[in-house]
Design an enzyme around this catalytic site. Structure first.
Site, PDB file in Angstrom:
ATOM      1  N   HIS A 145       0.818  -1.228   0.000  1.00  0.00           N
ATOM      2  CA  HIS A 145       0.000   0.000   0.000  1.00  0.00           C
ATOM      3  C   HIS A 145       0.848   1.273   0.000  1.00  0.00           C
ATOM      4  O   HIS A 145       0.332   2.358  -0.249  1.00  0.00           O
ATOM      5  CB  HIS A 145      -1.031  -0.018   1.137  1.00  0.00           C
ATOM      6  CG  HIS A 145      -0.519   0.388   2.480  1.00  0.00           C
ATOM      7  ND1 HIS A 145      -0.181  -0.523   3.453  1.00  0.00           N
ATOM      8  CD2 HIS A 145      -0.304   1.612   3.011  1.00  0.00           C
ATOM      9  CE1 HIS A 145       0.234   0.140   4.530  1.00  0.00           C
ATOM     10  NE2 HIS A 145       0.163   1.432   4.297  1.00  0.00           N
ATOM     11  N   ASP A 169      -0.507  -7.443   1.481  1.00  0.00           N
ATOM     12  CA  ASP A 169       0.025  -6.076   1.467  1.00  0.00           C
ATOM     13  C   ASP A 169       1.555  -6.106   1.594  1.00  0.00           C
ATOM     14  O   ASP A 169       2.109  -5.660   2.581  1.00  0.00           O
ATOM     15  CB  ASP A 169      -0.627  -5.303   2.625  1.00  0.00           C
ATOM     16  CG  ASP A 169      -0.255  -3.840   2.630  1.00  0.00           C
ATOM     17  OD1 ASP A 169       0.321  -3.370   1.639  1.00  0.00           O
ATOM     18  OD2 ASP A 169      -0.555  -3.175   3.649  1.00  0.00           O
ATOM     19  N   SER A 174       4.252   2.095   8.304  1.00  0.00           N
ATOM     20  CA  SER A 174       3.894   1.085   7.310  1.00  0.00           C
ATOM     21  C   SER A 174       5.085   0.588   6.525  1.00  0.00           C
ATOM     22  O   SER A 174       5.960   1.362   6.143  1.00  0.00           O
ATOM     23  CB  SER A 174       2.912   1.661   6.290  1.00  0.00           C
ATOM     24  OG  SER A 174       1.638   1.612   6.820  1.00  0.00           O
ATOM     25  N   GLY A 175       5.073  -0.714   6.284  1.00  0.00           N
ATOM     26  CA  GLY A 175       6.145  -1.329   5.505  1.00  0.00           C
ATOM     27  C   GLY A 175       7.337  -1.697   6.357  1.00  0.00           C
ATOM     28  O   GLY A 175       8.187  -2.474   5.949  1.00  0.00           O
TER      29      GLY A 175
HETATM   30  N1  ARG Z   1      -1.357   2.034   7.336  1.00  0.00           N
HETATM   31  C1  ARG Z   1      -0.453   2.758   8.180  1.00  0.00           C
HETATM   32  C2  ARG Z   1       0.625   3.450   7.328  1.00  0.00           C
HETATM   33  O1  ARG Z   1       0.419   3.621   6.137  1.00  0.00           O
HETATM   34  C3  ARG Z   1       0.146   1.901   9.258  1.00  0.00           C
HETATM   35  C4  ARG Z   1      -0.896   1.481  10.208  1.00  0.00           C
HETATM   36  C5  ARG Z   1      -0.417   0.687  11.345  1.00  0.00           C
HETATM   37  N2  ARG Z   1      -1.418   0.910  12.330  1.00  0.00           N
HETATM   38  C6  ARG Z   1      -1.412   0.393  13.535  1.00  0.00           C
HETATM   39  N3  ARG Z   1      -2.343   0.731  14.347  1.00  0.00           N
HETATM   40  N4  ARG Z   1      -0.504  -0.451  13.849  1.00  0.00           N
HETATM   41  O2  ARG Z   1       1.616   3.944   7.821  1.00  0.00           O
END
Ligand code: ARG
Length: 272
Positions: free
Chosen positions: A63, A110, A215-216
């Site tokens: 993503h 993902d 993320s990632g």
């Molecule tokens: N989707 C988020 C990003 O793009 C990361 C989310 C992780 N969330 C969590 N509550 N652990 O950075």
């Protein structure tokens, strides 16, 4: 017996993790403790984390590349500690290719591989993490660490100089995690949102979690002194909320896919 796949084994040395007390609910990481952590940037802006798994490959979340920009606009920053205070160990790499998992759709599969244009030279601050092939059994250790330069709460950005954050989290398997997500389920998320190829990490009471911008990045677990990449930061319902642990891609489920691409690259190098 857990062997896993390692470009270089990273042993736990003198720097045994202590319990630090942001990420959400964590603290500043000691310099050099997480040498596989990378920052993926666009126009000098950090937008996702990632993990170095060999001299030329980084694993991250699919993503992170939801806008299909050409790969040359991205930079992978390795050996970095404070994003606003570049360290001498910092290496900026351009990107040869980005491989999104073919089954990726919003929250499933993902995971993405990023190939650096050139292999990077390993140093104390730049080293790959081991990862699990699908035939390996998971580490029995259920306390792991998540690291990143993401927000310290929903919409609260990490203050300058943006020091890498770490927090210790507990692994929660997908069934136990669904039990938590099914408490007052968010209508947008629905019931049983966590799939078998995902793993959660955090606590029922919340408070310690990854968040936006992490993320990632890596969910790393140590097994007999060797660090393994157990998960990739993927999604959550807010950050650090009770009954809403962070959800990670279970790397073990994608070991063969990752290995396949890295080998394919070797074969094509032999041919050229
Ligand atoms: N989707 C988020 C990003 O793009 C990361 C989310 C992780 N969330 C969590 N509550 N652990 O950075």
């Amino acid at each position: 017996y857990l062997h896993g796949i390692c470009a270089m084994r990273m042993r736990l040395g003198a720097r045994i993790p202590g319990i630090s007390g942001r990420i959400v609910g964590g603290g500043d990481a000691p310099r050099g403790r997480w040498p596989w952590q990378v920052s993926i940037q666009y126009n000098g802006h950090h937008f996702c984390g990632g993990s170095l798994i060999s001299a030329q490959w980084v694993v991250t979340a699919a993503h992170c590349f939801q806008y299909s920009y050409p790969q040359f606009i991205y930079r992978v920053i390795l050996g970095e500690y404070q994003l606003f205070n570049p360290s001498p160990s910092r290496v900026a790499s351009s990107v040869r290719q980005i491989i999104i998992h073919p089954n990726y759709s919003s929250q499933s599969a993902d995971v993405a591989l990023v190939q650096l244009t050139e292999p990077v030279r390993f140093t104390d601050e730049i080293r790959p993490i081991c990862w699990l092939g699908s035939s390996d059994s998971s580490p029995d250790n259920d306390m792991c660490w998540v690291t990143g330069w993401g927000t310290t709460d929903s919409n609260v950005s990490l203050p300058s100089p943006k020091t890498l954050q770490e927090v210790q989290v507990q692994l929660i398997d997908f069934k136990a995690c669904n039990t938590l997500y099914n408490i007052d389920p968010d209508p947008q998320i629905g019931r049983d949102p966590v799939k078998p190829n995902m793993i959660c990490a955090g606590y029922a009471e919340g408070k310690k979690d990854s968040c936006q911008g992490d993320s990632g990045g890596p969910l790393a677990c140590d097994h007999n002194g060797t660090w393994f990449l157990t998960g990739v930061v993927s999604w959550g319902d807010g950050c650090g909320k009770p009954n809403r642990p962070g959800v990670y891609i279970r790397t073990e489920a994608y070991g063969e896919w990752m290995w396949g691409h890295m080998q394919q690259h070797c074969l094509s190098l032999e041919r050229t």
